[in-house]
Design a protein around this motif. Structure first.
Motif, PDB file in Angstrom:
ATOM      1  N   PRO A 151      19.826  28.270  55.233  1.00  0.00           N
ATOM      2  CA  PRO A 151      19.191  27.093  55.799  1.00  0.00           C
ATOM      3  C   PRO A 151      18.742  27.297  57.132  1.00  0.00           C
ATOM      4  N   GLU A 152      19.657  27.876  58.008  1.00  0.00           N
ATOM      5  CA  GLU A 152      19.233  27.864  59.517  1.00  0.00           C
ATOM      6  C   GLU A 152      18.006  29.233  59.800  1.00  0.00           C
ATOM      7  N   ARG A 153      18.002  29.856  59.250  1.00  0.00           N
ATOM      8  CA  ARG A 153      16.872  31.078  59.181  1.00  0.00           C
ATOM      9  C   ARG A 153      15.718  30.585  58.842  1.00  0.00           C
ATOM     10  N   MET A 154      15.762  29.600  57.745  1.00  0.00           N
ATOM     11  CA  MET A 154      14.476  29.052  57.107  1.00  0.00           C
ATOM     12  C   MET A 154      13.758  28.100  58.219  1.00  0.00           C
ATOM     13  N   ARG A 155      14.835  27.440  58.755  1.00  0.00           N
ATOM     14  CA  ARG A 155      14.571  26.359  59.763  1.00  0.00           C
ATOM     15  C   ARG A 155      13.676  27.148  61.119  1.00  0.00           C
ATOM     16  N   ARG A 156      14.113  28.324  61.317  1.00  0.00           N
ATOM     17  CA  ARG A 156      13.704  28.805  62.616  1.00  0.00           C
ATOM     18  C   ARG A 156      12.595  29.589  62.243  1.00  0.00           C
ATOM     19  N   VAL A 157      12.433  30.280  61.218  1.00  0.00           N
ATOM     20  CA  VAL A 157      11.332  31.194  60.907  1.00  0.00           C
ATOM     21  C   VAL A 157      10.006  30.333  59.913  1.00  0.00           C
ATOM     22  N   GLY A 158      10.370  29.381  59.146  1.00  0.00           N
ATOM     23  CA  GLY A 158       9.521  28.792  58.526  1.00  0.00           C
ATOM     24  C   GLY A 158       9.918  29.435  57.059  1.00  0.00           C
ATOM     25  N   ARG A 159       9.630  28.578  56.115  1.00  0.00           N
ATOM     26  CA  ARG A 159       9.773  28.725  54.486  1.00  0.00           C
ATOM     27  C   ARG A 159       9.087  30.269  54.171  1.00  0.00           C
ATOM     28  N   ASP A 160       7.869  30.222  54.410  1.00  0.00           N
ATOM     29  CA  ASP A 160       7.130  31.434  53.880  1.00  0.00           C
ATOM     30  C   ASP A 160       7.549  32.644  54.559  1.00  0.00           C
ATOM     31  N   ALA A 161       7.870  32.557  55.944  1.00  0.00           N
ATOM     32  CA  ALA A 161       8.122  33.822  56.466  1.00  0.00           C
ATOM     33  C   ALA A 161       9.559  34.213  56.176  1.00  0.00           C
ATOM     34  N   TYR A 162      10.618  33.178  55.795  1.00  0.00           N
ATOM     35  CA  TYR A 162      11.987  33.382  55.362  1.00  0.00           C
ATOM     36  C   TYR A 162      11.964  34.305  53.956  1.00  0.00           C
ATOM     37  N   ARG A 163      10.701  33.790  53.023  1.00  0.00           N
ATOM     38  CA  ARG A 163      10.681  34.301  51.904  1.00  0.00           C
ATOM     39  C   ARG A 163      10.337  35.694  51.948  1.00  0.00           C
ATOM     40  N   GLU A 164       9.133  35.877  52.704  1.00  0.00           N
ATOM     41  CA  GLU A 164       8.803  37.281  52.794  1.00  0.00           C
ATOM     42  C   GLU A 164       9.699  38.089  53.447  1.00  0.00           C
ATOM     43  N   ARG A 165      10.627  37.735  54.195  1.00  0.00           N
ATOM     44  CA  ARG A 165      11.454  38.653  54.767  1.00  0.00           C
ATOM     45  C   ARG A 165      12.789  38.885  53.736  1.00  0.00           C
ATOM     46  N   LEU A 166      12.989  38.107  53.111  1.00  0.00           N
ATOM     47  CA  LEU A 166      14.185  38.078  52.276  1.00  0.00           C
ATOM     48  C   LEU A 166      13.751  39.147  50.872  1.00  0.00           C
ATOM     49  N   ALA A 167      12.517  38.759  50.691  1.00  0.00           N
ATOM     50  CA  ALA A 167      12.069  39.851  49.408  1.00  0.00           C
ATOM     51  C   ALA A 167      11.778  41.165  50.061  1.00  0.00           C
ATOM     52  N   ALA A 168      11.584  41.334  51.100  1.00  0.00           N
ATOM     53  CA  ALA A 168      11.648  42.489  51.866  1.00  0.00           C
ATOM     54  C   ALA A 168      12.884  43.422  52.022  1.00  0.00           C
ATOM     55  N   LEU A 169      13.829  42.629  52.205  1.00  0.00           N
ATOM     56  CA  LEU A 169      15.212  43.060  52.522  1.00  0.00           C
ATOM     57  C   LEU A 169      15.704  43.629  51.014  1.00  0.00           C
ATOM     58  N   LEU A 170      15.545  42.564  50.120  1.00  0.00           N
ATOM     59  CA  LEU A 170      15.786  42.876  48.694  1.00  0.00           C
ATOM     60  C   LEU A 170      15.307  43.941  48.094  1.00  0.00           C
ATOM     61  N   SER A 171      13.914  44.243  48.311  1.00  0.00           N
ATOM     62  CA  SER A 171      13.342  45.290  48.060  1.00  0.00           C
ATOM     63  C   SER A 171      13.587  46.424  48.151  1.00  0.00           C
ATOM     64  N   ALA A 172      14.182  46.579  49.196  1.00  0.00           N
ATOM     65  CA  ALA A 172      14.582  47.964  50.028  1.00  0.00           C
ATOM     66  C   ALA A 172      16.320  48.137  49.825  1.00  0.00           C
ATOM     67  N   ALA A 173      17.037  46.812  49.468  1.00  0.00           N
ATOM     68  CA  ALA A 173      18.295  46.970  49.501  1.00  0.00           C
ATOM     69  C   ALA A 173      19.040  47.587  48.334  1.00  0.00           C
ATOM     70  N   SER A 174      19.910  48.312  48.318  1.00  0.00           N
ATOM     71  CA  SER A 174      20.827  48.947  47.081  1.00  0.00           C
ATOM     72  C   SER A 174      21.457  48.000  46.429  1.00  0.00           C
ATOM     73  N   ALA A 175      22.108  48.334  45.127  1.00  0.00           N
ATOM     74  CA  ALA A 175      22.936  47.391  44.560  1.00  0.00           C
ATOM     75  C   ALA A 175      24.126  46.991  45.214  1.00  0.00           C
ATOM     76  N   ARG A 176      24.860  48.323  45.909  1.00  0.00           N
ATOM     77  CA  ARG A 176      26.010  47.765  46.798  1.00  0.00           C
ATOM     78  C   ARG A 176      25.575  46.954  47.861  1.00  0.00           C
ATOM     79  N   ASP A 177      24.716  46.944  48.447  1.00  0.00           N
ATOM     80  CA  ASP A 177      24.082  45.767  49.616  1.00  0.00           C
ATOM     81  C   ASP A 177      24.024  44.516  49.232  1.00  0.00           C
ATOM     82  N   CYS A 178      23.613  44.529  47.921  1.00  0.00           N
ATOM     83  CA  CYS A 178      23.535  43.021  47.307  1.00  0.00           C
ATOM     84  C   CYS A 178      24.834  42.470  47.101  1.00  0.00           C
TER      85      CYS A 178
END
Length: 249
Positions: A27-54
């Motif tokens: 919630p705090e990150r989304m408030r600071r950067v905006g919903r679209d930017a939060y979505r894109e950053r989270l998707a980028a992190l998940l697209s690069a993360a390993s199963a153990r990172d998740c």
């Protein structure tokens, strides 16, 4: 609170540590950067993360979608086995297992994410973002947007560690089309198939005589067999048998 057994893993995984912060402080990150930017950053992190990172980030897993990993002493270990997605069409590996589960899920007030790993060494992953407020789903496969503009389901499954299969809203002009509650709304649905080997996507739309209410796709040899329902699959009565390699390939 996340099990401290994941702390050692996170100390050696900057990406996992960042993912954990973006999940825990959504919630705090989304408030600071905006919903679209939060979505894109989270998707980028998940697209690069390993199963153990998740797992270390606190996402729910295949074993229990709604709670964090309960067996970190096992799941944080290195895996010597190929992904179960290469062997089992509709399910990912389920922990406790070295290397962690094959699927992860995060739920917040008005959005959710789902990540499905596939291929030897988890080299492929599908990331679904379901925006409940907008009743919309976005999909990334290996970091690339797939199915842009389509009305997609929020889940999918892998075939042979290569093909991602996702249901999509069906055609309005189908003679047996119906509408009702749910994400897709249509009673007759289409099927999106993404091939990570070629980075190509095809959408199969049911014809007037194909009643795809819950279609299943099976990889058999060099073909993709499309069944209208689980019952049709059990009876081995496919509506279509297609070459696994699309004509353009």
């Amino acid at each position: 609170m996340l099990d401290e057994a994941w702390d050692e893993w996170l100390r050696n995984s900057p990406l996992g540590s960042e993912l954990r912060i973006w999940c825990q402080e959504a919630p705090e990150r989304m408030r600071r950067v905006g919903r679209d930017a939060y979505r894109e950053r989270l998707a980028a992190l998940l697209s690069a993360a390993s199963a153990r990172d998740c797992a270390a980030a606190g996402l729910g897993c295949t074993r229990r979608l709604d709670r964090v990993c309960r067996e970190p002493l096992v799941c944080r270990l290195d895996s010597s086995e190929p992904s179960a997605a290469e062997e089992v069409p509709r399910f990912e590996r389920e922990g406790p297992v070295p290397g962690a589960c094959g699927g992860f899920h995060g739920f917040w007030t008005d959005f959710e994410v789902h990540v499905w790993f596939a291929g030897r060494g988890d080299r492929h992953r599908a990331v679904f973002w379901h925006d409940m407020a907008a009743s919309a789903v976005r999909l990334w496969v290996d970091g690339a947007v797939v199915g842009a503009g389509a009305f997609l389901d929020s889940y999918g499954h892998w075939l042979g560690g290569r093909f991602l299969v996702v249901q999509a809203a069906g055609p309005d002009d189908h003679p047996r089309q119906t509408y009702g509650p749910g994400l897709l709304c249509t009673g007759i649905v289409s099927v999106l198939i993404h091939d990570v080997a070629h980075g190509s996507t095809r959408t199969l739309v049911p014809g007037p005589h194909e009643t795809w209410t819950d279609p299943r796709v099976v990889l058999s040899g060099g073909t993709l067999r499309v069944y209208a329902t689980p019952e049709a699959l059990s009876a081995d009565v496919p509506d279509r048998i297609l070459p696994a390699e699309s004509p353009s390939e």
